[in-house]
Design a protein around this motif. Structure first.
Motif, PDB file in Angstrom:
ATOM      1  N   ILE A  33       1.421   0.353   5.927  1.00 35.30           N
ATOM      2  CA  ILE A  33       2.146  -0.663   5.165  1.00 35.30           C
ATOM      3  C   ILE A  33       1.993  -2.032   5.801  1.00 35.30           C
ATOM      4  N   GLY A  34       1.211  -2.112   6.863  1.00 33.99           N
ATOM      5  CA  GLY A  34       0.887  -3.426   7.408  1.00 33.99           C
ATOM      6  C   GLY A  34       1.867  -3.976   8.428  1.00 33.99           C
ATOM      7  N   LYS A  35       2.825  -3.181   8.820  1.00 32.30           N
ATOM      8  CA  LYS A  35       3.744  -3.671   9.857  1.00 32.30           C
ATOM      9  C   LYS A  35       3.019  -3.770  11.191  1.00 32.30           C
ATOM     10  N   LEU A  36       2.058  -2.918  11.371  1.00 34.53           N
ATOM     11  CA  LEU A  36       1.187  -3.006  12.545  1.00 34.53           C
ATOM     12  C   LEU A  36      -0.203  -3.323  11.998  1.00 34.53           C
ATOM     13  N   LYS A  37      -0.740  -4.461  12.399  1.00 35.56           N
ATOM     14  CA  LYS A  37      -1.994  -4.927  11.793  1.00 35.56           C
ATOM     15  C   LYS A  37      -3.208  -4.526  12.613  1.00 35.56           C
ATOM     16  N   PRO A  38      -4.375  -4.495  11.969  1.00 37.73           N
ATOM     17  CA  PRO A  38      -5.611  -4.156  12.701  1.00 37.73           C
ATOM     18  C   PRO A  38      -5.767  -5.008  13.955  1.00 37.73           C
ATOM     19  N   GLY A  39      -6.064  -4.381  15.055  1.00 42.19           N
ATOM     20  CA  GLY A  39      -6.262  -5.093  16.307  1.00 42.19           C
ATOM     21  C   GLY A  39      -4.983  -5.409  17.050  1.00 42.19           C
ATOM     22  N   GLU A  40      -3.862  -5.204  16.415  1.00 40.64           N
ATOM     23  CA  GLU A  40      -2.583  -5.528  17.039  1.00 40.64           C
ATOM     24  C   GLU A  40      -2.196  -4.465  18.063  1.00 40.64           C
ATOM     25  N   LYS A  41      -1.538  -4.947  19.118  1.00 38.13           N
ATOM     26  CA  LYS A  41      -1.044  -4.027  20.136  1.00 38.13           C
ATOM     27  C   LYS A  41       0.209  -3.352  19.617  1.00 38.13           C
ATOM     28  N   ILE A  42       0.279  -2.044  19.787  1.00 40.28           N
ATOM     29  CA  ILE A  42       1.504  -1.361  19.390  1.00 40.28           C
ATOM     30  C   ILE A  42       2.434  -1.322  20.595  1.00 40.28           C
ATOM     31  N   PRO A  43       3.711  -1.068  20.361  1.00 35.91           N
ATOM     32  CA  PRO A  43       4.646  -1.043  21.495  1.00 35.91           C
ATOM     33  C   PRO A  43       4.175  -0.061  22.561  1.00 35.91           C
ATOM     34  N   SER A  44       4.538  -0.318  23.787  1.00 35.69           N
ATOM     35  CA  SER A  44       4.109   0.547  24.882  1.00 35.69           C
ATOM     36  C   SER A  44       4.729   1.932  24.747  1.00 35.69           C
TER      37      SER A  44
ATOM     38  N   LYS B 223      11.640  14.001  -1.988  1.00 33.83           N
ATOM     39  CA  LYS B 223      10.718  13.918  -0.856  1.00 33.83           C
ATOM     40  C   LYS B 223       9.450  13.167  -1.244  1.00 33.83           C
ATOM     41  N   PHE B 224       8.979  13.484  -2.433  1.00 39.30           N
ATOM     42  CA  PHE B 224       7.729  12.892  -2.900  1.00 39.30           C
ATOM     43  C   PHE B 224       7.865  11.372  -3.032  1.00 39.30           C
ATOM     44  N   VAL B 225       8.881  10.952  -3.744  1.00 35.65           N
ATOM     45  CA  VAL B 225       9.073   9.511  -3.951  1.00 35.65           C
ATOM     46  C   VAL B 225       9.254   8.794  -2.614  1.00 35.65           C
ATOM     47  N   GLN B 226      10.022   9.424  -1.752  1.00 39.73           N
ATOM     48  CA  GLN B 226      10.272   8.825  -0.439  1.00 39.73           C
ATOM     49  C   GLN B 226       8.971   8.679   0.351  1.00 39.73           C
ATOM     50  N   SER B 227       8.150   9.722   0.303  1.00 37.44           N
ATOM     51  CA  SER B 227       6.874   9.676   1.026  1.00 37.44           C
ATOM     52  C   SER B 227       5.986   8.572   0.487  1.00 37.44           C
ATOM     53  N   MET B 228       5.926   8.477  -0.827  1.00 38.02           N
ATOM     54  CA  MET B 228       5.073   7.468  -1.421  1.00 38.02           C
ATOM     55  C   MET B 228       5.573   6.072  -1.050  1.00 38.02           C
ATOM     56  N   ASN B 229       6.863   5.877  -1.095  1.00 32.90           N
ATOM     57  CA  ASN B 229       7.429   4.601  -0.686  1.00 32.90           C
ATOM     58  C   ASN B 229       7.051   4.286   0.754  1.00 32.90           C
ATOM     59  N   ALA B 230       7.169   5.294   1.595  1.00 36.94           N
ATOM     60  CA  ALA B 230       6.850   5.100   3.010  1.00 36.94           C
ATOM     61  C   ALA B 230       5.396   4.706   3.186  1.00 36.94           C
ATOM     62  N   LEU B 231       4.571   5.082   2.228  1.00 38.66           N
ATOM     63  CA  LEU B 231       3.151   4.717   2.304  1.00 38.66           C
ATOM     64  C   LEU B 231       2.879   3.394   1.595  1.00 38.66           C
ATOM     65  N   GLY B 232       3.959   2.715   1.230  1.00 34.01           N
ATOM     66  CA  GLY B 232       3.763   1.399   0.653  1.00 34.01           C
ATOM     67  C   GLY B 232       3.486   1.423  -0.839  1.00 34.01           C
ATOM     68  N   VAL B 233       3.780   2.553  -1.471  1.00 31.93           N
ATOM     69  CA  VAL B 233       3.569   2.649  -2.912  1.00 31.93           C
ATOM     70  C   VAL B 233       4.899   2.435  -3.625  1.00 31.93           C
ATOM     71  N   ALA B 234       4.968   1.403  -4.465  1.00 33.79           N
ATOM     72  CA  ALA B 234       6.209   1.109  -5.162  1.00 33.79           C
ATOM     73  C   ALA B 234       6.443   2.118  -6.279  1.00 33.79           C
ATOM     74  N   ASP B 235       7.707   2.256  -6.665  1.00 35.23           N
ATOM     75  CA  ASP B 235       8.072   3.220  -7.705  1.00 35.23           C
ATOM     76  C   ASP B 235       7.186   3.098  -8.950  1.00 35.23           C
ATOM     77  N   GLU B 236       6.929   1.869  -9.350  1.00 41.22           N
ATOM     78  CA  GLU B 236       6.173   1.672 -10.593  1.00 41.22           C
ATOM     79  C   GLU B 236       4.759   2.257 -10.503  1.00 41.22           C
ATOM     80  N   GLN B 237       4.214   2.226  -9.297  1.00 41.06           N
ATOM     81  CA  GLN B 237       2.834   2.690  -9.156  1.00 41.06           C
ATOM     82  C   GLN B 237       2.732   4.213  -9.104  1.00 41.06           C
ATOM     83  N   ILE B 238       3.822   4.837  -8.700  1.00 39.91           N
ATOM     84  CA  ILE B 238       3.757   6.275  -8.477  1.00 39.91           C
ATOM     85  C   ILE B 238       3.315   7.023  -9.725  1.00 39.91           C
TER      86      ILE B 238
END
Lengths: 117, 117, 117, 117
Positions: free
Chosen positions: A23-34, B93-108
């Motif tokens: 989801i982009g909270k951690l970006k390519p090349g970015e350091k993750i927390p230790s 579970k499914f909707v939650q997982s998709m959200n966690a992957l950055g997929v909005a409800d509308e796209q699911i």
DNA sequence: GTGGTCTAGACCACA
DNA sequence: GTGGTCTAGACCACG
């Protein structure tokens, strides 16, 4: 973060990090927390975090610089592909579960629409 | 049957039986196969099957007649409710997982349609 | 230069310098690059280079002039002997590894010839 | 067994087991000693053995049956291929080392013959 | 008994 | 400070 029982914590950590990256909270090349920071934040042991990171290293999604830390891969192709894989995995599991519960493919969509209201 | 690693087998057995009941392969009041039969069929240890059945007994979906075996509850209301619960659980579970992957409800929905093609 | 993981970098640096000396890129009595130069060139930390040089000093293959730098020993006998030692060491390790993989002494030569083609 | 310093023990255990398998001391489908036995025999901690086995599992050379033990894969093709890989790896490392020591390809064979006498 | 996961705590290599 | 490896000891899932 809370962990489900019945699923190894290190796998849940992997999943957590995968999602942060996707989801982009951690970006390519970015350091993750230790390792130690993550251990504190997730209230688990350092070794448990290590195990998750080690596997992600092997999978190429992270790389380690000795004495510096872990970084998200800059291979955006890999990242995109990983995202697609994860999404398809979820779709597959979901459809399979619904089928196993006696819900035919045609019904799934309407049940989903109903649920999303 | 094949079992996923990383998920306790007895939980997978529970899931398997739940589904057999819900899709009607095992009917209300019907005797389910003996522990030993199941153990052989699923190629797992008897103890593991026992653990699954014990829990399903506790949950009321099965009941035991001493010396006779395990039977599916005749409480059809409970069965129907259980089915709804499982379906909703999967949806959640499914909707939650998709959200966690950055997929909005509308796209699911559209991803799902695409996948079902 | 690239470093293998799983082997301490300072050992790899030692090996690197040994080889530079043995193949004559660094000649007896010649000043070797400063610690900082080496650190930059090899993209490692100064401390790591220091550790390698310290050990090579102890081994007599280098000597330090305070304020001037590190120099290759002028003891050509030692250098020649060191070279022979390293070669024999490699031969020994190689033969032992092949034996451990079930390759008899007689086969090693032919495998090597094949490989060198 | 004695372990070299400077190389992680779990890697040496992997190597040890790989060789046992390749030279046929552990045959396809055969159960390998339990984690605890190995730990005692090699005088290391159980976790260290686990780490080695886990990786070999991931590599497909071993497979685990829960509650039963670890077994050598029955995929003889994979085993043969693994052997070739290991041999070629050794050859490669050896030739590279010799080159780095200023020994040309043509000389390697004669040095080896000399050594094997 | 056999493997899998986790914790606490320690020491090393590297920057 | 940051990651890597190892130990000792514990508890769980499975047969």
């Amino acid at each position: 973060m809370e962990f489900k029982d019945n699923v190894p914590i290190y796998l849940q950590i992997k999943q957590y990090l995968y999602r942060q990256i996707i989801i982009g909270k951690l970006k390519p090349g970015e350091k993750i927390p230790s390792v130690r920071e993550l251990a504190v934040k997730l209230t688990v042991n350092v070794n448990t975090v290590q195990r998750a990171l080690q596997q992600m290293n092997a999978e190429g999604i992270l790389y380690t610089k000795r004495g510096e830390g872990n970084f998200v891969t800059e291979d955006t192709t890999l990242l995109e592909q990983t995202k697609q894989n994860l999404i398809n995995e979820e779709l597959g599991k979901f459809v399979q579960s619904m089928n196993a519960l006696g819900v035919a493919d045609e019904q799934i969509s309407s049940l989903l629409s109903e649920y999303l209201k």
